[in-house]
Design a protein around this motif. Structure first.
Motif, PDB file in Angstrom:
ATOM      1  N   UNK A   1     -13.777  -5.793  -7.385  1.00 11.63           N
ATOM      2  CA  UNK A   1     -14.648  -4.773  -7.978  1.00 11.63           C
ATOM      3  C   UNK A   1     -15.912  -4.598  -7.138  1.00 11.63           C
ATOM      4  N   UNK A   2     -16.380  -5.679  -6.562  1.00 14.62           N
ATOM      5  CA  UNK A   2     -17.553  -5.600  -5.687  1.00 14.62           C
ATOM      6  C   UNK A   2     -17.256  -4.703  -4.492  1.00 14.62           C
ATOM      7  N   UNK A   3     -16.065  -4.864  -3.928  1.00 12.58           N
ATOM      8  CA  UNK A   3     -15.666  -4.020  -2.797  1.00 12.58           C
ATOM      9  C   UNK A   3     -15.604  -2.549  -3.215  1.00 12.58           C
ATOM     10  N   UNK A   4     -15.082  -2.290  -4.404  1.00 15.59           N
ATOM     11  CA  UNK A   4     -15.039  -0.911  -4.916  1.00 15.59           C
ATOM     12  C   UNK A   4     -16.450  -0.362  -5.111  1.00 15.59           C
ATOM     13  N   UNK A   5     -17.342  -1.199  -5.617  1.00 15.53           N
ATOM     14  CA  UNK A   5     -18.727  -0.767  -5.834  1.00 15.53           C
ATOM     15  C   UNK A   5     -19.390  -0.394  -4.510  1.00 15.53           C
ATOM     16  N   UNK A   6     -19.177  -1.204  -3.493  1.00 15.94           N
ATOM     17  CA  UNK A   6     -19.764  -0.916  -2.175  1.00 15.94           C
ATOM     18  C   UNK A   6     -19.195   0.394  -1.632  1.00 15.94           C
ATOM     19  N   UNK A   7     -17.876   0.589  -1.781  1.00 15.81           N
ATOM     20  CA  UNK A   7     -17.266   1.857  -1.347  1.00 15.81           C
ATOM     21  C   UNK A   7     -17.856   3.044  -2.097  1.00 15.81           C
ATOM     22  N   UNK A   8     -18.247   2.816  -3.362  1.00 12.35           N
ATOM     23  CA  UNK A   8     -18.800   3.890  -4.198  1.00 12.35           C
ATOM     24  C   UNK A   8     -20.303   4.082  -3.983  1.00 12.35           C
ATOM     25  N   UNK A   9     -20.897   3.298  -3.083  1.00 10.34           N
ATOM     26  CA  UNK A   9     -22.307   3.503  -2.759  1.00 10.34           C
ATOM     27  C   UNK A   9     -23.247   2.380  -3.136  1.00 10.34           C
ATOM     28  N   UNK A  10     -22.734   1.316  -3.737  1.00 10.84           N
ATOM     29  CA  UNK A  10     -23.593   0.175  -4.071  1.00 10.84           C
ATOM     30  C   UNK A  10     -24.082  -0.492  -2.788  1.00 10.84           C
ATOM     31  N   UNK A  11     -25.222  -1.110  -2.886  1.00  9.40           N
ATOM     32  CA  UNK A  11     -25.815  -1.776  -1.732  1.00  9.40           C
ATOM     33  C   UNK A  11     -25.803  -3.273  -1.978  1.00  9.40           C
ATOM     34  N   UNK A  12     -25.204  -4.014  -1.040  1.00 10.18           N
ATOM     35  CA  UNK A  12     -25.224  -5.471  -1.149  1.00 10.18           C
ATOM     36  C   UNK A  12     -26.612  -5.963  -0.756  1.00 10.18           C
ATOM     37  N   UNK A  13     -27.105  -6.950  -1.488  1.00 15.37           N
ATOM     38  CA  UNK A  13     -28.463  -7.430  -1.236  1.00 15.37           C
ATOM     39  C   UNK A  13     -28.489  -8.950  -1.092  1.00 15.37           C
ATOM     40  N   UNK A  14     -29.539  -9.434  -0.425  1.00 20.11           N
ATOM     41  CA  UNK A  14     -29.750 -10.877  -0.337  1.00 20.11           C
ATOM     42  C   UNK A  14     -30.580 -11.333  -1.538  1.00 20.11           C
ATOM     43  N   UNK A  15     -30.840 -12.618  -1.616  1.00 20.11           N
ATOM     44  CA  UNK A  15     -31.562 -13.163  -2.777  1.00 20.11           C
ATOM     45  C   UNK A  15     -32.964 -12.588  -2.940  1.00 20.11           C
ATOM     46  N   UNK A  16     -33.674 -12.409  -1.851  1.00 22.56           N
ATOM     47  CA  UNK A  16     -35.034 -11.881  -1.943  1.00 22.56           C
ATOM     48  C   UNK A  16     -35.034 -10.457  -2.491  1.00 22.56           C
ATOM     49  N   UNK A  17     -34.092  -9.665  -2.034  1.00 25.77           N
ATOM     50  CA  UNK A  17     -33.987  -8.291  -2.537  1.00 25.77           C
ATOM     51  C   UNK A  17     -33.576  -8.300  -3.996  1.00 25.77           C
ATOM     52  N   UNK A  18     -32.690  -9.203  -4.357  1.00 29.30           N
ATOM     53  CA  UNK A  18     -32.260  -9.335  -5.747  1.00 29.30           C
ATOM     54  C   UNK A  18     -33.454  -9.607  -6.655  1.00 29.30           C
ATOM     55  N   UNK A  19     -34.316 -10.520  -6.241  1.00 32.04           N
ATOM     56  CA  UNK A  19     -35.518 -10.829  -7.018  1.00 32.04           C
ATOM     57  C   UNK A  19     -36.404  -9.593  -7.127  1.00 32.04           C
ATOM     58  N   UNK A  20     -36.519  -8.842  -6.041  1.00 34.17           N
ATOM     59  CA  UNK A  20     -37.331  -7.628  -6.054  1.00 34.17           C
ATOM     60  C   UNK A  20     -36.749  -6.584  -7.011  1.00 34.17           C
ATOM     61  N   UNK A  21     -35.436  -6.409  -7.002  1.00 33.93           N
ATOM     62  CA  UNK A  21     -34.792  -5.452  -7.912  1.00 33.93           C
ATOM     63  C   UNK A  21     -35.053  -5.863  -9.359  1.00 33.93           C
ATOM     64  N   UNK A  22     -34.899  -7.150  -9.651  1.00 33.44           N
ATOM     65  CA  UNK A  22     -35.150  -7.635 -11.011  1.00 33.44           C
ATOM     66  C   UNK A  22     -36.604  -7.403 -11.419  1.00 33.44           C
ATOM     67  N   UNK A  23     -37.520  -7.645 -10.506  1.00 35.49           N
ATOM     68  CA  UNK A  23     -38.943  -7.458 -10.792  1.00 35.49           C
ATOM     69  C   UNK A  23     -39.247  -5.984 -11.081  1.00 35.49           C
TER      70      UNK A  23
ATOM     71  N   UNK B   1     -28.628  -2.817 -11.401  1.00 42.29           N
ATOM     72  CA  UNK B   1     -29.122  -1.520 -10.927  1.00 42.29           C
ATOM     73  C   UNK B   1     -30.571  -1.331 -11.349  1.00 42.29           C
ATOM     74  N   UNK B   2     -31.152  -0.242 -10.887  1.00 40.06           N
ATOM     75  CA  UNK B   2     -32.538   0.072 -11.220  1.00 40.06           C
ATOM     76  C   UNK B   2     -32.699   0.648 -12.612  1.00 40.06           C
ATOM     77  N   UNK B   3     -31.593   1.069 -13.239  1.00 36.48           N
ATOM     78  CA  UNK B   3     -31.673   1.613 -14.595  1.00 36.48           C
ATOM     79  C   UNK B   3     -30.356   1.360 -15.320  1.00 36.48           C
ATOM     80  N   UNK B   4     -30.401   1.431 -16.636  1.00 35.30           N
ATOM     81  CA  UNK B   4     -29.185   1.280 -17.440  1.00 35.30           C
ATOM     82  C   UNK B   4     -28.200   2.391 -17.113  1.00 35.30           C
ATOM     83  N   UNK B   5     -28.694   3.610 -16.967  1.00 36.43           N
ATOM     84  CA  UNK B   5     -27.812   4.739 -16.677  1.00 36.43           C
ATOM     85  C   UNK B   5     -27.055   4.519 -15.370  1.00 36.43           C
ATOM     86  N   UNK B   6     -27.766   4.061 -14.356  1.00 36.87           N
ATOM     87  CA  UNK B   6     -27.159   3.806 -13.051  1.00 36.87           C
ATOM     88  C   UNK B   6     -26.141   2.662 -13.143  1.00 36.87           C
TER      89      UNK B   6
END
Length: 87
Positions: A37-59, A3-8
């Motif tokens: 659990x991934x399916x539950x996370x998506x139902x709860x509002x999580x966004x699935x991302x590709x590798x490029x987006x993953x790198x961007x989130x980490x950055x 996530x973008x923050x520890x709280x999130x």
């Protein structure tokens, strides 16, 4: 799961029933979760991302971590609590 923050991150883990003992602080704060659990996370509002987006989130998180002393403290505090629980 990350996530973008520890709280999130911790809020989503709680929402989908992931025990905080599975928190992974190395390299980038995250939880390794199974497909159900991934399916539950998506139902709860999580966004699935590709590798490029993953790198961007980490950055973005790394940039925030270096600039935000409160975020660093939250990560350190949670990591220390987790280490104590595993003893």
């Amino acid at each position: 799961m990350l996530a973008d923050s520890m709280a999130e991150l911790l809020a989503m883990a709680d929402t989908i029933g992931v025990d905080r003992k599975w928190f992974q602080p190395q390299s980038h704060p995250h939880f390794d979760i199974c497909k159900s659990k991934r399916a539950l996370a998506v139902k709860a509002g999580a966004i699935e991302v590709d590798r490029l987006t993953l790198v961007d989130v980490k950055r973005r998180y790394r940039k925030k971590w270096f600039a935000d002393l409160d975020e660093r403290a939250r990560l350190a505090e949670f990591s220390n609590l987790r280490e104590k629980e595993s003893l």
